[in-house]
Design a protein around this motif. Sequence first.
Motif, PDB file in Angstrom:
ATOM      1  N   ALA A  56      11.511  -3.972  -2.976  1.00 44.52           N
ATOM      2  CA  ALA A  56      10.842  -3.154  -1.930  1.00 44.52           C
ATOM      3  C   ALA A  56       9.533  -2.411  -2.358  1.00 44.52           C
ATOM      4  O   ALA A  56       8.591  -2.662  -1.792  1.00 44.52           O
ATOM      5  CB  ALA A  56      11.860  -2.096  -1.258  1.00 44.52           C
ATOM      6  N   VAL A  57       9.699  -1.629  -3.225  1.00 42.34           N
ATOM      7  CA  VAL A  57       8.534  -0.980  -4.082  1.00 42.34           C
ATOM      8  C   VAL A  57       7.538  -1.976  -4.376  1.00 42.34           C
ATOM      9  O   VAL A  57       6.332  -1.719  -4.330  1.00 42.34           O
ATOM     10  CB  VAL A  57       8.765   0.261  -4.806  1.00 42.34           C
ATOM     11  CG1 VAL A  57       9.535   1.327  -4.271  1.00 42.34           C
ATOM     12  CG2 VAL A  57       9.548  -0.250  -6.252  1.00 42.34           C
ATOM     13  N   LYS A  58       7.936  -2.916  -5.078  1.00 39.65           N
ATOM     14  CA  LYS A  58       6.863  -3.953  -5.862  1.00 39.65           C
ATOM     15  C   LYS A  58       6.235  -4.782  -4.743  1.00 39.65           C
ATOM     16  O   LYS A  58       5.053  -4.901  -4.739  1.00 39.65           O
ATOM     17  CB  LYS A  58       7.668  -4.932  -6.794  1.00 39.65           C
ATOM     18  CG  LYS A  58       6.740  -5.548  -7.770  1.00 39.65           C
ATOM     19  CD  LYS A  58       7.408  -5.791  -8.992  1.00 39.65           C
ATOM     20  CE  LYS A  58       6.420  -6.678  -9.935  1.00 39.65           C
ATOM     21  NZ  LYS A  58       6.781  -7.108 -11.091  1.00 39.65           N
ATOM     22  N   SER A  59       6.971  -5.048  -3.777  1.00 39.58           N
ATOM     23  CA  SER A  59       6.490  -6.011  -2.839  1.00 39.58           C
ATOM     24  C   SER A  59       5.389  -5.335  -1.679  1.00 39.58           C
ATOM     25  O   SER A  59       4.791  -5.848  -1.046  1.00 39.58           O
ATOM     26  CB  SER A  59       7.558  -6.752  -2.056  1.00 39.58           C
ATOM     27  OG  SER A  59       8.150  -7.669  -2.836  1.00 39.58           O
ATOM     28  N   CYS A  60       5.678  -4.073  -1.522  1.00 41.72           N
ATOM     29  CA  CYS A  60       5.020  -3.413  -0.305  1.00 41.72           C
ATOM     30  C   CYS A  60       4.036  -2.244  -0.633  1.00 41.72           C
ATOM     31  O   CYS A  60       3.465  -1.626   0.119  1.00 41.72           O
ATOM     32  CB  CYS A  60       6.145  -2.771   0.643  1.00 41.72           C
ATOM     33  SG  CYS A  60       7.208  -3.839   1.393  1.00 41.72           S
ATOM     34  N   LYS A  67      -0.996   1.379  -2.560  1.00 37.61           N
ATOM     35  CA  LYS A  67      -1.475   2.900  -2.621  1.00 37.61           C
ATOM     36  C   LYS A  67      -0.409   3.420  -3.760  1.00 37.61           C
ATOM     37  O   LYS A  67      -0.760   3.554  -4.863  1.00 37.61           O
ATOM     38  CB  LYS A  67      -1.938   3.574  -1.379  1.00 37.61           C
ATOM     39  CG  LYS A  67      -3.014   3.013  -0.755  1.00 37.61           C
ATOM     40  CD  LYS A  67      -3.278   3.653   0.770  1.00 37.61           C
ATOM     41  CE  LYS A  67      -3.031   5.328   0.832  1.00 37.61           C
ATOM     42  NZ  LYS A  67      -3.188   5.580   2.227  1.00 37.61           N
ATOM     43  N   LYS A  68       0.421   4.173  -3.110  1.00 39.36           N
ATOM     44  CA  LYS A  68       1.144   4.919  -4.058  1.00 39.36           C
ATOM     45  C   LYS A  68       2.711   5.103  -3.089  1.00 39.36           C
ATOM     46  O   LYS A  68       2.596   5.126  -1.964  1.00 39.36           O
ATOM     47  CB  LYS A  68       0.761   6.393  -4.196  1.00 39.36           C
ATOM     48  CG  LYS A  68       1.329   7.136  -5.271  1.00 39.36           C
ATOM     49  CD  LYS A  68       1.017   8.567  -5.209  1.00 39.36           C
ATOM     50  CE  LYS A  68      -0.353   8.785  -6.055  1.00 39.36           C
ATOM     51  NZ  LYS A  68      -0.937  10.264  -6.031  1.00 39.36           N
ATOM     52  N   LEU A 124       3.724  13.070   3.361  1.00 42.68           N
ATOM     53  CA  LEU A 124       2.915  12.282   4.205  1.00 42.68           C
ATOM     54  C   LEU A 124       1.689  12.561   4.683  1.00 42.68           C
ATOM     55  O   LEU A 124       0.646  11.788   4.938  1.00 42.68           O
ATOM     56  CB  LEU A 124       3.882  11.263   5.083  1.00 42.68           C
ATOM     57  CG  LEU A 124       5.063  10.813   4.500  1.00 42.68           C
ATOM     58  CD1 LEU A 124       5.842  10.078   5.649  1.00 42.68           C
ATOM     59  CD2 LEU A 124       4.771   9.661   3.602  1.00 42.68           C
ATOM     60  N   SER A 125       1.572  13.901   4.862  1.00 42.85           N
ATOM     61  CA  SER A 125       0.327  14.437   5.805  1.00 42.85           C
ATOM     62  C   SER A 125      -0.914  14.249   4.764  1.00 42.85           C
ATOM     63  O   SER A 125      -1.980  14.272   5.286  1.00 42.85           O
ATOM     64  CB  SER A 125       0.465  15.624   6.040  1.00 42.85           C
ATOM     65  OG  SER A 125       0.736  16.692   5.072  1.00 42.85           O
ATOM     66  N   THR A 126      -0.719  14.033   3.579  1.00 44.94           N
ATOM     67  CA  THR A 126      -2.055  14.137   2.501  1.00 44.94           C
ATOM     68  C   THR A 126      -2.636  12.670   2.699  1.00 44.94           C
ATOM     69  O   THR A 126      -3.754  12.497   2.270  1.00 44.94           O
ATOM     70  CB  THR A 126      -1.202  14.190   1.052  1.00 44.94           C
ATOM     71  OG1 THR A 126      -0.458  12.946   0.459  1.00 44.94           O
ATOM     72  CG2 THR A 126      -0.791  15.410   0.806  1.00 44.94           C
ATOM     73  N   GLY A 127      -1.846  11.582   3.178  1.00 43.78           N
ATOM     74  CA  GLY A 127      -2.527  10.369   3.233  1.00 43.78           C
ATOM     75  C   GLY A 127      -2.442   9.633   2.091  1.00 43.78           C
ATOM     76  O   GLY A 127      -3.022   8.501   1.958  1.00 43.78           O
ATOM     77  N   GLU A 128      -1.971  10.211   1.048  1.00 45.32           N
ATOM     78  CA  GLU A 128      -1.875   9.521  -0.050  1.00 45.32           C
ATOM     79  C   GLU A 128      -0.932   8.232  -0.460  1.00 45.32           C
ATOM     80  O   GLU A 128      -0.941   7.440  -1.226  1.00 45.32           O
ATOM     81  CB  GLU A 128      -1.398  10.290  -1.357  1.00 45.32           C
ATOM     82  CG  GLU A 128      -2.440  11.417  -1.606  1.00 45.32           C
ATOM     83  CD  GLU A 128      -1.996  12.578  -2.675  1.00 45.32           C
ATOM     84  OE1 GLU A 128      -1.411  11.819  -3.619  1.00 45.32           O
ATOM     85  OE2 GLU A 128      -2.311  13.575  -2.592  1.00 45.32           O
ATOM     86  N   TYR A 129       0.103   8.200   0.597  1.00 48.28           N
ATOM     87  CA  TYR A 129       1.186   7.229   0.369  1.00 48.28           C
ATOM     88  C   TYR A 129       1.213   6.084   1.378  1.00 48.28           C
ATOM     89  O   TYR A 129       1.060   6.577   2.562  1.00 48.28           O
ATOM     90  CB  TYR A 129       2.523   7.986   0.420  1.00 48.28           C
ATOM     91  CG  TYR A 129       2.463   9.173  -0.725  1.00 48.28           C
ATOM     92  CD1 TYR A 129       2.608   9.152  -2.041  1.00 48.28           C
ATOM     93  CD2 TYR A 129       2.268  10.508  -0.295  1.00 48.28           C
ATOM     94  CE1 TYR A 129       2.645  10.064  -2.952  1.00 48.28           C
ATOM     95  CE2 TYR A 129       2.083  11.533  -1.498  1.00 48.28           C
ATOM     96  CZ  TYR A 129       2.338  11.403  -2.438  1.00 48.28           C
ATOM     97  OH  TYR A 129       2.232  12.423  -3.346  1.00 48.28           O
TER      98      TYR A 129
END
Length: 356
Positions: A68-72, A75-76, A120-125
């Motif tokens: 899941a984390v590797k395929s999607c 950004k972060k 999530l409000s940071t927009g970093e992820y």
Amino acid sequence: MHKSLFIPGPVNVRPDVLEKMATPMIGHRTKEASVLQRSISDKLRTLMYTKEEIILSTSSGSGLMEAAVKSCTKKKVAVFAVGAFGERWHKMATANGIPADRFDSEWGQPTTPEMVEKALSTGEYDVVTITHNETSTGIMNPLEEISEVIKKYPDVIFCLDTVSSLGGAKIEVDKWGVDICIASTQKCLGLPAGLAVCSLSQKAYEKAKTVENRGLYFDLVTLYDTIQKKDYQYPSTPSLSHMFALDYQLDRIMEEGMENRFNKHLEQAKVVRAWAKKHFDMLAEEKYASNTLTTIKNTKEISVADLNKKLAERGFMISNGYGALKEKTFRIAHMADTTMEEVNEILSVIEDILGL
């Protein structure tokens, strides 16, 4: 001597389910294999309350968590941890060179909607991972509230670990907006370990197609494309033995009634929680307590290791605390096809051994 297991997986497996694993082999490229794997996927869609595609993987749940984390992730990843298995998801990301931040709750406390909103409000992820049910701490996260926050960020892929809760609690994948919902067979589904399953949303699939270096064996795009082109057959040889048993067990679950099965887990949890409060204490607040296992504070400072040795002499096994909670807690699982009679029996045996 065989021990009756009250640990958070593997679980006791019914003899008729084990017998299905001895079904004679068929070719994994035959029409019969397609029928089997399609049948399992259709039934899992019902159990997960989803219309999305299902992926089957001859691995532990950790395989699909890493997929899941590797395929999607481009950004972060925002990893929310309420115990050891949230921590594992963070390790998976960093081991693959994927940027990730971990947001820890104090052990025994849940992930809160406010924590998720702040991150999530940071927009970093662009990926968020949540553990629904954490077996190290006995926490079941408030998914409905958390999901409402994540829905406000439609570009974020929502990955959910339900390894120790699918089949034991109601998990509404589509209603909650979950993009990848992951589970394993050796817990509430009541099979031996060795098979993992997940739902995969069209949104997650489309996102994964834009990610480079997804790997090979666990590439979600390849898995999805292959089952579409080859009628639910997979790129690599699957464990058909597990699939014979899972198809049969899913029929049993449907016959039992999903709500009945969820309620059975809850009623057993209530009995163990009441017992824990009477003799010890619970690690989790009751409103965040798992329905599939209970983590109990060792307020009497017993030797959990010695207790388990004495339980073994009588044919039972529970779990010590996990990691930093070893000897500070112990865990009693009540999942899969465990009956109320069996729950009452293990509690009675513990009382007898400890003289409670």
